[in-house]
Design an enzyme around this catalytic site. Sequence first.
Site, short mmCIF file in Angstrom:
data_model
loop_
_atom_site.label_atom_id
_atom_site.label_comp_id
_atom_site.label_asym_id
_atom_site.label_seq_id
_atom_site.Cartn_x
_atom_site.Cartn_y
_atom_site.Cartn_z
N HIS A 319 7.75 -8.46 -23.70
CA HIS A 319 7.27 -7.09 -23.64
C HIS A 319 7.82 -6.29 -24.82
O HIS A 319 9.01 -5.94 -24.85
CB HIS A 319 7.73 -6.43 -22.33
N PHE A 497 13.26 -6.91 -23.34
CA PHE A 497 14.10 -8.01 -22.84
C PHE A 497 13.47 -8.83 -21.71
O PHE A 497 14.11 -9.13 -20.72
CB PHE A 497 15.47 -7.49 -22.39
N HIS A 498 12.21 -9.24 -21.88
CA HIS A 498 11.53 -10.03 -20.86
C HIS A 498 10.87 -11.28 -21.46
O HIS A 498 9.68 -11.51 -21.26
CB HIS A 498 10.46 -9.18 -20.15
N PRO A 499 11.61 -12.13 -22.17
CA PRO A 499 10.98 -13.32 -22.76
C PRO A 499 10.65 -14.36 -21.69
O PRO A 499 11.44 -14.61 -20.78
CB PRO A 499 12.06 -13.84 -23.71
#
Length: 569
Positions: A319, A497-499
């Site tokens: 994101h 921070f949503h890999p």
Amino acid sequence: MKQSGNGKDSASNAIEFDYVVVGAGSAGCAIASRLAEDPGVTVVLLEAGPTDHHYTVSAPIGIAVTAVRAGPRNYGYYSVPQAAMNGRRSWQPRGRGLGGSSSINGMVYIRGHRKDYDDWAAAGCDGWSYRDVLPYFRRSECHELHAGTDDNPWHGGEGPLHVSELRSPNPFSRRFIQAAQQAGFPFNHDFNGEKQDGVGLYQVTQHNGERWNTARAFLHGGDVRDTRLNGGRSHLTVLTDTQALKIVFEGKRARGVSVVRDGVMQTVRARREVVLCAGAFNSPQLLMASGVGPAAHLRELGIEVVRDLPGVGQNLQDHLDIVVNKQLHSTDLFGRSLPGALRLIREIHRYRRHRTGMITSNLAEAGGFVKSRAELDVPDLQLHFVPALLGDRGSKKRPRGHGYSCHVCVLRPHSRGEVRLRSPDLRDAPLIDPRFLSDERDLDGLVDGVRIVRRIFAQRSLDGMGGRELSTGDFGDDDTNEDAIRSFIRSHADTVFHPVGTCSMGTGSTAVVDPALRVRGVEGLRVVDASVMPTLIGGNTNAPSIMIAEKAADMMRHARTDARAAATV
């Protein structure tokens, strides 16, 4: 991060468990605990970092320290330079230690939209529709409004993961919600309920005003011990400060994991399966370092190929997010000033006595899910409102004074990146290339998002408080200057921070794991974490990672039962 020394080989002293789980993060803590519930089953959980016993983990506001700098509990990765973001490197924090990223994240409890999971099932991931996964979300959850009961269709009340309403919401978070409603967005009291659309306060993984990471939820207080590599007799053995180096294969079957601890190398063997829960960066890194991945890339680094699996490390999605700041002097807001410091001292004393006040803030207190165009079926943008000014992520420069800000991200980005090895050594950071904004449609979405945030900020509930907007580039109050907005985004956007996606689940040629999360082409090896998501869900990824672990534990339990039944025939 490297540990000192190369380690002394002591493989002859190998120890053995039924299951070896690598990575004690959001998924790893959950699946290790669930597997160990079965009588006669032994599980070891390997974690490279330290324990989670630290005030910066337990106090929610500790995120202001742990998430912004590398350290013993944060790998602090950076991406390679991003061509579409003026050559900037993206800050990529990842949790290190018990709880993993659940020890440093914003504690926002969001499951995503039901359509996300229905799309997974429609693409061939049988058993992963929203109807299939909802029971696993509810199983893990103990929502404070439903604690001790199991009669709510959306929420669990008996699980180990505490989910709470914010204890002391900032008054400006409530003003943001009012302003968003004035801008035409509906109020939503529960983003994890019947519908996701709208704005409101986020639910958080907290209990009694403290962070409730997955280590507290699934490990602490149970039949768990931290032991040196001398064999474990409890159902679940947790080994911290233990760096996994390589999966040990015998032919095509995973038989264990080579680790280093206290400078000593040793093999931890698995009688049944090895389970990777090291996250979207480190799970593909460990696979490739062990010979499972794109053959040409592995051979470049002198790694013997066990299984040519081109999809390992591909399909990276994240994101991308842009922040709009507004400066305003009020000690109700977090900020860098003498009055703010004095207020914070009083709040620390308040927190110690009552576990309430500003220290319980997760910073991203309010927000919501909105549509950039009315005709869309599902929200395509997410907002995170923060009662503080935010600088560029990964930068040591922080805005002075007080203010508030709002993140906005495109929920289902079109850009795809990759993870590659820097070296065969797991102690070296992997090469991370999200290829942010490589698809122009993501930039279009962020332009819409900036305009929506500024529209909310212009409503009387916020604008009436005064203040001035910061760092909006050359477009000032002119939202029609699209080129200037795009330039602002390219100069300041970064990950929220949503890999996910680098060990993608599916049935196609690029899938890494099948719908049972077994690595294709080898035996005795699964991946259970956010890396298996075929597409990014519409929301924060911590709760879905826990759900994946809950479901995987059931699948592994059934597989064990089926194997036992077959052996008796």
